[in-house]
Design a protein around this motif. Structure first.
Motif, PDB file in Angstrom:
ATOM      1  N   GLN A 145       0.845  -1.188   0.000  1.00 49.38           N
ATOM      2  CA  GLN A 145       0.000   0.000   0.000  1.00 49.38           C
ATOM      3  C   GLN A 145       0.883   1.242   0.000  1.00 49.38           C
ATOM      4  OE1 GLN A 145      -2.651   0.256   3.312  1.00 49.38           O
ATOM      5  NE2 GLN A 145      -3.624   2.121   2.596  1.00 49.38           N
ATOM      6  N   VAL A 146       0.581   2.166  -0.897  1.00 50.04           N
ATOM      7  CA  VAL A 146       1.355   3.394  -1.003  1.00 50.04           C
ATOM      8  C   VAL A 146       0.809   4.419  -0.020  1.00 50.04           C
ATOM      9  CG1 VAL A 146       1.993   5.298  -2.490  1.00 50.04           C
ATOM     10  CG2 VAL A 146       1.933   2.981  -3.417  1.00 50.04           C
ATOM     11  N   GLN A 147       1.666   4.947   0.825  1.00 49.63           N
ATOM     12  CA  GLN A 147       1.222   5.991   1.721  1.00 49.63           C
ATOM     13  C   GLN A 147       2.409   6.755   2.293  1.00 49.63           C
ATOM     14  OE1 GLN A 147      -1.008   4.575   5.096  1.00 49.63           O
ATOM     15  NE2 GLN A 147       0.598   3.179   5.795  1.00 49.63           N
ATOM     16  N   LEU A 148       2.084   7.968   2.777  1.00 47.61           N
ATOM     17  CA  LEU A 148       3.029   8.814   3.497  1.00 47.61           C
ATOM     18  C   LEU A 148       2.408   9.122   4.850  1.00 47.61           C
ATOM     19  CD1 LEU A 148       3.999  11.439   0.769  1.00 47.61           C
ATOM     20  CD2 LEU A 148       5.502   9.688   1.728  1.00 47.61           C
ATOM     21  N   VAL A 149       3.182   9.001   5.883  1.00 51.62           N
ATOM     22  CA  VAL A 149       2.673   9.271   7.224  1.00 51.62           C
ATOM     23  C   VAL A 149       3.618  10.239   7.926  1.00 51.62           C
ATOM     24  CG1 VAL A 149       2.034   8.310   9.454  1.00 51.62           C
ATOM     25  CG2 VAL A 149       1.598   7.002   7.361  1.00 51.62           C
ATOM     26  N   GLU A 150       3.080  11.420   8.250  1.00 53.96           N
ATOM     27  CA  GLU A 150       3.864  12.415   8.971  1.00 53.96           C
ATOM     28  C   GLU A 150       3.706  12.224  10.477  1.00 53.96           C
ATOM     29  OE1 GLU A 150       1.946  14.790   5.455  1.00 53.96           O
ATOM     30  OE2 GLU A 150       1.331  13.270   6.915  1.00 53.96           O
ATOM     31  N   SER A 151       4.725  12.606  11.207  1.00 50.22           N
ATOM     32  CA  SER A 151       4.683  12.585  12.664  1.00 50.22           C
ATOM     33  C   SER A 151       5.696  13.586  13.193  1.00 50.22           C
ATOM     34  CB  SER A 151       4.986  11.183  13.201  1.00 50.22           C
ATOM     35  OG  SER A 151       6.276  10.775  12.832  1.00 50.22           O
TER      36      SER A 151
ATOM     37  N   ARG B 118      11.451  17.948  15.230  1.00 53.22           N
ATOM     38  CA  ARG B 118      11.823  17.186  14.037  1.00 53.22           C
ATOM     39  C   ARG B 118      10.608  16.437  13.536  1.00 53.22           C
ATOM     40  NH1 ARG B 118      16.114  12.259  13.021  1.00 53.22           N
ATOM     41  NH2 ARG B 118      14.474  11.087  14.108  1.00 53.22           N
ATOM     42  N   LEU B 119      10.210  16.751  12.315  1.00 51.05           N
ATOM     43  CA  LEU B 119       9.114  16.054  11.674  1.00 51.05           C
ATOM     44  C   LEU B 119       9.648  14.875  10.867  1.00 51.05           C
ATOM     45  CD1 LEU B 119       7.005  19.066  10.322  1.00 51.05           C
ATOM     46  CD2 LEU B 119       7.019  18.031  12.609  1.00 51.05           C
ATOM     47  N   SER B 120       8.848  13.823  10.818  1.00 54.29           N
ATOM     48  CA  SER B 120       9.191  12.644  10.030  1.00 54.29           C
ATOM     49  C   SER B 120       8.111  12.385   8.997  1.00 54.29           C
ATOM     50  CB  SER B 120       9.328  11.412  10.926  1.00 54.29           C
ATOM     51  OG  SER B 120      10.355  11.580  11.877  1.00 54.29           O
ATOM     52  N   CYS B 121       8.529  11.900   7.854  1.00 56.71           N
ATOM     53  CA  CYS B 121       7.612  11.511   6.780  1.00 56.71           C
ATOM     54  C   CYS B 121       8.011  10.104   6.358  1.00 56.71           C
ATOM     55  CB  CYS B 121       7.716  12.488   5.623  1.00 56.71           C
ATOM     56  SG  CYS B 121       6.818  11.981   4.137  1.00 56.71           S
ATOM     57  N   ALA B 122       7.271   9.127   6.841  1.00 58.24           N
ATOM     58  CA  ALA B 122       7.576   7.732   6.547  1.00 58.24           C
ATOM     59  C   ALA B 122       6.809   7.283   5.323  1.00 58.24           C
ATOM     60  CB  ALA B 122       7.214   6.866   7.746  1.00 58.24           C
ATOM     61  N   ALA B 123       7.537   6.754   4.350  1.00 62.10           N
ATOM     62  CA  ALA B 123       6.929   6.310   3.099  1.00 62.10           C
ATOM     63  C   ALA B 123       6.831   4.797   3.070  1.00 62.10           C
ATOM     64  CB  ALA B 123       7.754   6.799   1.914  1.00 62.10           C
ATOM     65  N   SER B 124       5.779   4.321   2.425  1.00 63.25           N
ATOM     66  CA  SER B 124       5.638   2.894   2.174  1.00 63.25           C
ATOM     67  C   SER B 124       5.073   2.697   0.782  1.00 63.25           C
ATOM     68  CB  SER B 124       4.734   2.235   3.226  1.00 63.25           C
ATOM     69  OG  SER B 124       3.469   2.839   3.250  1.00 63.25           O
TER      70      SER B 124
END
Length: 116
Positions: free
Chosen positions: A1-7, A19-25
């Motif tokens: 599944q394609v997605q981006l999740v910020e935290s 510090r922001l994170s952008c995790a891709a899958s």
């Protein structure tokens, strides 16, 4: 599944850091142009920083130059936005955007509030 999740968003005092994170899958950040945008209440979404595919060249909006740093960790397939010397005018929802081989993806955003 394609997605981006910020935290990584939250409430911070002026002069502080986050510090922001952008995790891709579902795709690789190494082969993607990844950008951070932000949108403050009542304002249009604006580009904050970007990191290009492969060479990882970076660019920044004038308003954050020297305070924010965008980077990526290919092993974690994640892009970061280190934000230092935060100001009240940095308050916004921060979004991650990736462009990969003609497709574009957006995360849902993370709220950053800079206030004393």
């Amino acid at each position: 599944q394609v997605q981006l999740v910020e935290s990584g968003g939250g409430l911070v005092q002026p002069g502080g850091s986050l510090r922001l994170s952008c995790a891709a899958s579902g795709f690789s950040v190494r082969t993607s142009l990844v950008r951070w945008y932000r949108q403050a209440p009542g304002k249009e979404r604006e580009l904050v920083a970007g990191i290009v595919a492969f060479a990882a060249t970076t660019n920044y909006a004038n308003s954050v130059q020297g305070r924010f740093t965008i980077s990526r960790d290919i092993t974690k397939n994640t892009v970061y936005l280190q934000m230092n010397s935060l100001k009240p005018e940095d308050t916004a929802v921060y979004y991650c955007n990736a462009q990969n081989w003609g497709a574009a993806y957006w995360g849902r955003g993370t709220q950053v509030t800079v206030s004393s």
